[in-house]
Motif scaffolding. Structure first.
Motif, PDB file in Angstrom:
ATOM      1  N   LEU A 173     -20.068  -4.143  21.478  1.00 50.48           N
ATOM      2  CA  LEU A 173     -19.385  -3.009  20.860  1.00 50.48           C
ATOM      3  C   LEU A 173     -20.447  -2.243  20.078  1.00 50.48           C
ATOM      4  O   LEU A 173     -21.000  -2.759  19.100  1.00 50.48           O
ATOM      5  CB  LEU A 173     -18.275  -3.480  19.915  1.00 50.48           C
ATOM      6  CG  LEU A 173     -16.957  -3.909  20.565  1.00 50.48           C
ATOM      7  CD1 LEU A 173     -17.117  -5.185  21.372  1.00 50.48           C
ATOM      8  CD2 LEU A 173     -15.895  -4.099  19.508  1.00 50.48           C
ATOM      9  N   HIS A 229     -20.567   1.442  19.038  1.00 53.55           N
ATOM     10  CA  HIS A 229     -20.335   2.552  18.124  1.00 53.55           C
ATOM     11  C   HIS A 229     -18.856   2.920  18.139  1.00 53.55           C
ATOM     12  O   HIS A 229     -18.240   2.903  19.198  1.00 53.55           O
ATOM     13  CB  HIS A 229     -21.179   3.752  18.586  1.00 53.55           C
ATOM     14  CG  HIS A 229     -21.360   4.802  17.556  1.00 53.55           C
ATOM     15  ND1 HIS A 229     -22.445   4.840  16.723  1.00 53.55           N
ATOM     16  CD2 HIS A 229     -20.591   5.850  17.204  1.00 53.55           C
ATOM     17  CE1 HIS A 229     -22.348   5.891  15.910  1.00 53.55           C
ATOM     18  NE2 HIS A 229     -21.222   6.518  16.179  1.00 53.55           N
ATOM     19  N   VAL A 230     -18.322   3.279  16.986  1.00 51.68           N
ATOM     20  CA  VAL A 230     -16.922   3.678  16.865  1.00 51.68           C
ATOM     21  C   VAL A 230     -16.852   5.157  16.507  1.00 51.68           C
ATOM     22  O   VAL A 230     -17.543   5.614  15.597  1.00 51.68           O
ATOM     23  CB  VAL A 230     -16.194   2.860  15.770  1.00 51.68           C
ATOM     24  CG1 VAL A 230     -14.727   3.280  15.661  1.00 51.68           C
ATOM     25  CG2 VAL A 230     -16.319   1.367  16.015  1.00 51.68           C
ATOM     26  N   TYR A 231     -16.014   5.901  17.241  1.00 57.22           N
ATOM     27  CA  TYR A 231     -15.683   7.285  16.906  1.00 57.22           C
ATOM     28  C   TYR A 231     -14.213   7.318  16.552  1.00 57.22           C
ATOM     29  O   TYR A 231     -13.416   6.587  17.143  1.00 57.22           O
ATOM     30  CB  TYR A 231     -15.938   8.218  18.089  1.00 57.22           C
ATOM     31  CG  TYR A 231     -17.387   8.380  18.444  1.00 57.22           C
ATOM     32  CD1 TYR A 231     -18.178   9.316  17.774  1.00 57.22           C
ATOM     33  CD2 TYR A 231     -17.972   7.609  19.439  1.00 57.22           C
ATOM     34  CE1 TYR A 231     -19.524   9.465  18.093  1.00 57.22           C
ATOM     35  CE2 TYR A 231     -19.315   7.762  19.760  1.00 57.22           C
ATOM     36  CZ  TYR A 231     -20.080   8.688  19.087  1.00 57.22           C
ATOM     37  OH  TYR A 231     -21.399   8.828  19.390  1.00 57.22           O
ATOM     38  N   TYR A 232     -13.855   8.170  15.598  1.00 56.95           N
ATOM     39  CA  TYR A 232     -12.448   8.301  15.257  1.00 56.95           C
ATOM     40  C   TYR A 232     -12.117   9.738  14.881  1.00 56.95           C
ATOM     41  O   TYR A 232     -12.987  10.494  14.449  1.00 56.95           O
ATOM     42  CB  TYR A 232     -12.043   7.336  14.130  1.00 56.95           C
ATOM     43  CG  TYR A 232     -12.500   7.760  12.757  1.00 56.95           C
ATOM     44  CD1 TYR A 232     -11.628   8.377  11.863  1.00 56.95           C
ATOM     45  CD2 TYR A 232     -13.815   7.551  12.339  1.00 56.95           C
ATOM     46  CE1 TYR A 232     -12.040   8.771  10.605  1.00 56.95           C
ATOM     47  CE2 TYR A 232     -14.241   7.941  11.081  1.00 56.95           C
ATOM     48  CZ  TYR A 232     -13.355   8.551  10.221  1.00 56.95           C
ATOM     49  OH  TYR A 232     -13.769   8.951   8.976  1.00 56.95           O
ATOM     50  N   THR A 274     -14.538  -1.217   9.313  1.00 56.57           N
ATOM     51  CA  THR A 274     -15.327  -1.987  10.267  1.00 56.57           C
ATOM     52  C   THR A 274     -16.778  -2.041   9.818  1.00 56.57           C
ATOM     53  O   THR A 274     -17.230  -1.163   9.074  1.00 56.57           O
ATOM     54  CB  THR A 274     -15.232  -1.381  11.695  1.00 56.57           C
ATOM     55  OG1 THR A 274     -15.882  -2.241  12.622  1.00 56.57           O
ATOM     56  CG2 THR A 274     -15.828   0.021  11.759  1.00 56.57           C
ATOM     57  N   LEU A 332     -19.062  -1.996  12.181  1.00 60.71           N
ATOM     58  CA  LEU A 332     -19.741  -1.304  13.279  1.00 60.71           C
ATOM     59  C   LEU A 332     -20.122   0.112  12.863  1.00 60.71           C
ATOM     60  O   LEU A 332     -19.462   0.710  12.011  1.00 60.71           O
ATOM     61  CB  LEU A 332     -18.835  -1.254  14.508  1.00 60.71           C
ATOM     62  CG  LEU A 332     -18.435  -2.596  15.112  1.00 60.71           C
ATOM     63  CD1 LEU A 332     -17.438  -2.397  16.241  1.00 60.71           C
ATOM     64  CD2 LEU A 332     -19.646  -3.370  15.583  1.00 60.71           C
ATOM     65  N   LEU A 374     -19.996   3.898  12.596  1.00 60.71           N
ATOM     66  CA  LEU A 374     -18.760   4.671  12.652  1.00 60.71           C
ATOM     67  C   LEU A 374     -19.075   6.145  12.426  1.00 60.71           C
ATOM     68  O   LEU A 374     -19.892   6.488  11.573  1.00 60.71           O
ATOM     69  CB  LEU A 374     -17.840   4.157  11.535  1.00 60.71           C
ATOM     70  CG  LEU A 374     -16.462   4.728  11.378  1.00 60.71           C
ATOM     71  CD1 LEU A 374     -15.573   4.337  12.544  1.00 60.71           C
ATOM     72  CD2 LEU A 374     -15.847   4.205  10.079  1.00 60.71           C
ATOM     73  N   VAL A 388     -14.217   3.030  20.950  1.00 59.09           N
ATOM     74  CA  VAL A 388     -15.414   2.220  20.756  1.00 59.09           C
ATOM     75  C   VAL A 388     -16.250   2.290  22.036  1.00 59.09           C
ATOM     76  O   VAL A 388     -15.760   1.989  23.126  1.00 59.09           O
ATOM     77  CB  VAL A 388     -15.054   0.747  20.447  1.00 59.09           C
ATOM     78  CG1 VAL A 388     -16.316  -0.079  20.203  1.00 59.09           C
ATOM     79  CG2 VAL A 388     -14.104   0.656  19.258  1.00 59.09           C
ATOM     80  N   PHE A 403     -14.791   2.410  27.815  1.00 57.67           N
ATOM     81  CA  PHE A 403     -14.601   2.309  26.378  1.00 57.67           C
ATOM     82  C   PHE A 403     -13.520   1.281  26.029  1.00 57.67           C
ATOM     83  O   PHE A 403     -12.753   0.843  26.888  1.00 57.67           O
ATOM     84  CB  PHE A 403     -14.149   3.663  25.805  1.00 57.67           C
ATOM     85  CG  PHE A 403     -15.104   4.795  26.018  1.00 57.67           C
ATOM     86  CD1 PHE A 403     -16.463   4.666  25.769  1.00 57.67           C
ATOM     87  CD2 PHE A 403     -14.637   6.027  26.453  1.00 57.67           C
ATOM     88  CE1 PHE A 403     -17.335   5.733  25.947  1.00 57.67           C
ATOM     89  CE2 PHE A 403     -15.499   7.108  26.627  1.00 57.67           C
ATOM     90  CZ  PHE A 403     -16.849   6.955  26.377  1.00 57.67           C
ATOM     91  N   HIS A 433     -10.389   1.584  23.645  1.00 57.51           N
ATOM     92  CA  HIS A 433      -9.711   2.689  22.969  1.00 57.51           C
ATOM     93  C   HIS A 433      -8.227   2.405  22.764  1.00 57.51           C
ATOM     94  O   HIS A 433      -7.751   1.308  23.025  1.00 57.51           O
ATOM     95  CB  HIS A 433      -9.947   4.006  23.723  1.00 57.51           C
ATOM     96  CG  HIS A 433      -9.398   4.068  25.108  1.00 57.51           C
ATOM     97  ND1 HIS A 433      -8.058   4.199  25.391  1.00 57.51           N
ATOM     98  CD2 HIS A 433     -10.024   4.034  26.311  1.00 57.51           C
ATOM     99  CE1 HIS A 433      -7.877   4.253  26.698  1.00 57.51           C
ATOM    100  NE2 HIS A 433      -9.056   4.145  27.284  1.00 57.51           N
ATOM    101  N   LEU A 456     -10.941  -4.108  14.653  1.00 55.49           N
ATOM    102  CA  LEU A 456     -12.176  -3.543  14.098  1.00 55.49           C
ATOM    103  C   LEU A 456     -12.480  -4.091  12.708  1.00 55.49           C
ATOM    104  O   LEU A 456     -13.647  -4.223  12.333  1.00 55.49           O
ATOM    105  CB  LEU A 456     -12.111  -2.018  14.075  1.00 55.49           C
ATOM    106  CG  LEU A 456     -12.219  -1.338  15.433  1.00 55.49           C
ATOM    107  CD1 LEU A 456     -12.076   0.176  15.284  1.00 55.49           C
ATOM    108  CD2 LEU A 456     -13.518  -1.688  16.135  1.00 55.49           C
TER     109      LEU A 456
END
Length: 179
Positions: free
Chosen positions: A59, A61-64, A74, A76, A78, A122, A140, A142, A166
């Motif tokens: 895992l 990278h996380v986008y939101y 998290t 991770l 972000l 993610v 991904f 998601h 997460l």
């Protein structure tokens, strides 16, 4: 669903025997339903086949979407998702299976979606280093559709389960996808 305070190094994903487009995801003591690719889980992934690839993927990278909810908790990396972001899915382009800025001439997927699927998304280390042309892009982790309809090859869970997972993962956490 049980919760644990211990962080998780592995997310285990398995297809259900009666429906290969649905599965279970285990994160330590947490077990939740997930949606899988419309072609189920396969070992030989090809661009556009609609399958979730088997393998072990970090895992990354996380986008939101900040306009769709609070920041996920998290460890991770972000980042807030922006409307001008896309993901190249053109095997012939040198940016294949990479984040791109829109507008973008080659085939791509928009990361800013009208549905909820990428409200939290993610990036998995699937065909990334280096990307092999035609072996799949934009795989991904998601958010699932409300009815857990199949994905185009990703693994997807409910928004509540995504946030819980997460919050439990450790740095370097990997997703293991098995048929």
């Amino acid at each position: 669903m049980q919760e644990s305070t211990k962080s998780a190094d592995i997310l285990e994903v398995h297809a259900l025997p009666r429906d290969r487009t649905k599965g279970i995801l285990r994160c330590g003591s947490i077990t939740v339903p997930c949606a899988l690719g419309r072609s189920g889980i396969i070992t030989r992934k090809r661009e556009g086949d609609g399958a979730t690839p088997t393998g072990t993927f970090e895992l990354l990278h996380v986008y939101y979407r900040a306009d769709k909810g609070r920041r996920p908790q998290t460890v991770l990396p972000l980042e807030v998702l922006q409307p001008e972001l896309g993901w190249c899915d053109d095997p012939g382009h040198h940016r294949y299976n990479r984040l791109v800025n829109l507008p973008f001439q080659a085939s791509h997927e928009k990361m800013w979606r009208e549905d909820r699927l990428y409200d939290i998304v993610v990036v998995l280390d699937c065909n990334m280093y280096p990307p092999v042309k035609g072996k799949g892009s934009a795989i991904f982790f998601h958010i699932a559709r409300e009815d857990y309809r199949p994905t185009e090859g990703c693994v997807a869970v409910s928004p509540q389960h995504m946030r819980l997972i997460l919050s439990k993962v450790s740095p370097g956490c990997r997703m293991e996808v098995r048929g």
